[in-house]
Scaffold this motif. Structure first.
Motif, PDB file in Angstrom:
ATOM      1  N   TYR A  52      29.576  44.582  74.820  1.00 34.54           N
ATOM      2  CA  TYR A  52      30.259  45.867  74.922  1.00 34.54           C
ATOM      3  C   TYR A  52      30.265  46.568  73.570  1.00 34.54           C
TER       4      TYR A  52
ATOM      5  N   TRP B 139      35.805  51.638  75.822  1.00 35.08           N
ATOM      6  CA  TRP B 139      34.761  50.623  75.933  1.00 35.08           C
ATOM      7  C   TRP B 139      33.539  51.212  76.605  1.00 35.08           C
ATOM      8  N   GLY B 140      32.384  50.726  76.209  1.00 32.32           N
ATOM      9  CA  GLY B 140      31.165  51.053  76.927  1.00 32.32           C
ATOM     10  C   GLY B 140      31.125  50.312  78.250  1.00 32.32           C
ATOM     11  N   GLN B 141      30.071  50.582  78.999  1.00 27.55           N
ATOM     12  CA  GLN B 141      29.976  50.002  80.343  1.00 27.55           C
ATOM     13  C   GLN B 141      29.573  48.538  80.319  1.00 27.55           C
TER      14      GLN B 141
ATOM     15  N   TYR C 161      44.827  44.178  76.788  1.00 24.86           N
ATOM     16  CA  TYR C 161      43.738  44.716  77.600  1.00 24.86           C
ATOM     17  C   TYR C 161      43.771  44.082  78.987  1.00 24.86           C
TER      18      TYR C 161
ATOM     19  N   GLN D  48      41.449  43.431  82.332  1.00 20.63           N
ATOM     20  CA  GLN D  48      40.068  43.401  82.794  1.00 20.63           C
ATOM     21  C   GLN D  48      40.025  42.952  84.246  1.00 20.63           C
TER      22      GLN D  48
ATOM     23  N   GLN E   5      34.450  44.553  85.683  1.00 23.72           N
ATOM     24  CA  GLN E   5      34.666  45.798  84.948  1.00 23.72           C
ATOM     25  C   GLN E   5      34.879  45.528  83.459  1.00 23.72           C
ATOM     26  N   ALA E   6      34.695  46.585  82.660  1.00 25.31           N
ATOM     27  CA  ALA E   6      35.035  46.496  81.248  1.00 25.31           C
ATOM     28  C   ALA E   6      36.552  46.473  81.084  1.00 25.31           C
ATOM     29  N   PRO E   7      37.027  45.874  80.016  1.00 27.06           N
ATOM     30  CA  PRO E   7      38.477  45.898  79.763  1.00 27.06           C
ATOM     31  C   PRO E   7      38.971  47.319  79.534  1.00 27.06           C
TER      32      PRO E   7
END
Lengths: 116, 109
Positions: free
Chosen positions: A94, A106-108, B35, B37, B41-43
Motif C-alpha cells: 500500500y 491509503w492506496g488501493q 485503523y 480493515q 479492503q485497504a485499512p
C-alpha cells in the motif's frame, strides 16, 4: 477528496526488483508524510518506509539494505523499489499519505507475488 | 521498544460495547492511531491523536490511553463494524519509524 493510485508489476521471480509507483491527486502533495506499507497474505501491517514533509527518507531498519523510496514532486508521485526479492516479500503493498503519527489516506493496494 | 501488542480477537453482541487494547512502550510518548480493515479492503483511519475522529467515522468510535496502553472503544457495535483493527504509533527509537500492532479481529454477534 485526496486519492492515491498505485501501480507496478504484480508477479516477480526471486532476485528481481519490486517497483511500485503512487500518484497523489485531489490534495497537496508536499508537506505531509508519504508512506509505503505492506501486508503479507493473512497477516498484519508492516511499515516499510516514508518520505517526510521535509524530503527526508526513513526506511525500516531490517529493510534498509534493499529498499529505495523516492519522490517526484513535479508529477505528484512517489515510488518504492525493493531489490533482491524473495518469497518473504510476497504481500499486498500500500502507498499512503498522512501526518507524523497517522495515515489518513491509503492506496488501493497492489498484490505482489514472488514465485519461481 | 519497537512493538505494539494487541489481543488477537474479541467478540461483541450487536449494540453492546467493546474495547480493544494496544500496549507498548512507545505509547508513553505518542498517541496511537487506529485503523479498521474489512476483508479484502485497504485499512481506513478511524481515530488518531488525543481526540480526533476523521470525517465520516461514526461517533461510536472513541479512543483513550493510560501510560503504555491505548484503547479503542466501539459503543453500540453495529454489524458493519466487524473487521480487523490495528493500532499504530511512532516508535521512540532512532529514526522514529512507525510501528503497528498485530491486529485485533472484532466479531459482532
Amino acid at each position: 477528496q485526496v486519492q492515491l493510485h498505485q501501480w507496478g508489476a504484480g508477479l516477480l521471480k526471486p532476485s528481481e526488483t519490486l517497483a511500485l509507483t503512487c500518484t497523489v491527486s485531489g490534495g497537496p502533495f508536499s508537506g505531509l508524510y508519504l508512506t509505503w506499507i505492506r501486508q503479507p497474505p493473512g497477516k498484519g501491517l508492516e511499515w516499510i518506509g516514508e518520505v517526510t514533509y521535509d524530503g527526508s527518507v526513513n526506511v525500516k531498519s531490517s529493510l534498509k539494505s534493499r529498499v529505495t523510496i523516492s519522490v517526484d514532486t513535479s508529477k505528484n508521485q512517489f515510488s518504492l523499489k525493493v531489490n533482491s526479492v524473495t518469497a518473504a516479500d510476497t504481500a499486498i503493498y500500500y502507498c499512503a499519505r498522512g501526518g507524523h503519527s497517522f495515515i489518513a489516506t491509503w492506496g488501493q493496494g497492489t498484490l505482489v507475488t514472488v514465485s519461481s | 521498544s519497537s512493538e505494539l501488542t494487541q489481543g488477537p480477537a474479541v467478540s461483541v453482541a450487536l449494540g453492546q460495547t467493546v474495547r480493544i487494547t494496544c500496549q507498548g512502550d512507545s505509547l508513553r510518548s505518542d498517541y496511537a492511531s487506529w485503523y479498521q480493515q474489512k476483508a479484502g479492503q485497504a485499512p481506513i483511519l478511524v481515530f488518531f491523536g488525543k481526540d480526533n475522529r476523521p470525517s465520516g467515522i461514526p461517533d461510536r468510535f472513541s479512543a483513550s490511553s493510560s501510560g503504555t496502553i491505548s484503547f479503542l472503544t466501539i459503543t453500540g457495535a453495529q454489524a458493519e463494524d466487524e473487521a480487523d483493527f490495528y493500532c499504530s504509533c511512532r516508535d521512540n527509537s532512532h529514526n522514529h519509524p512507525v510501528v503497528f500492532g498485530g491486529g485485533t479481529r472484532v466479531t459482532v454477534l
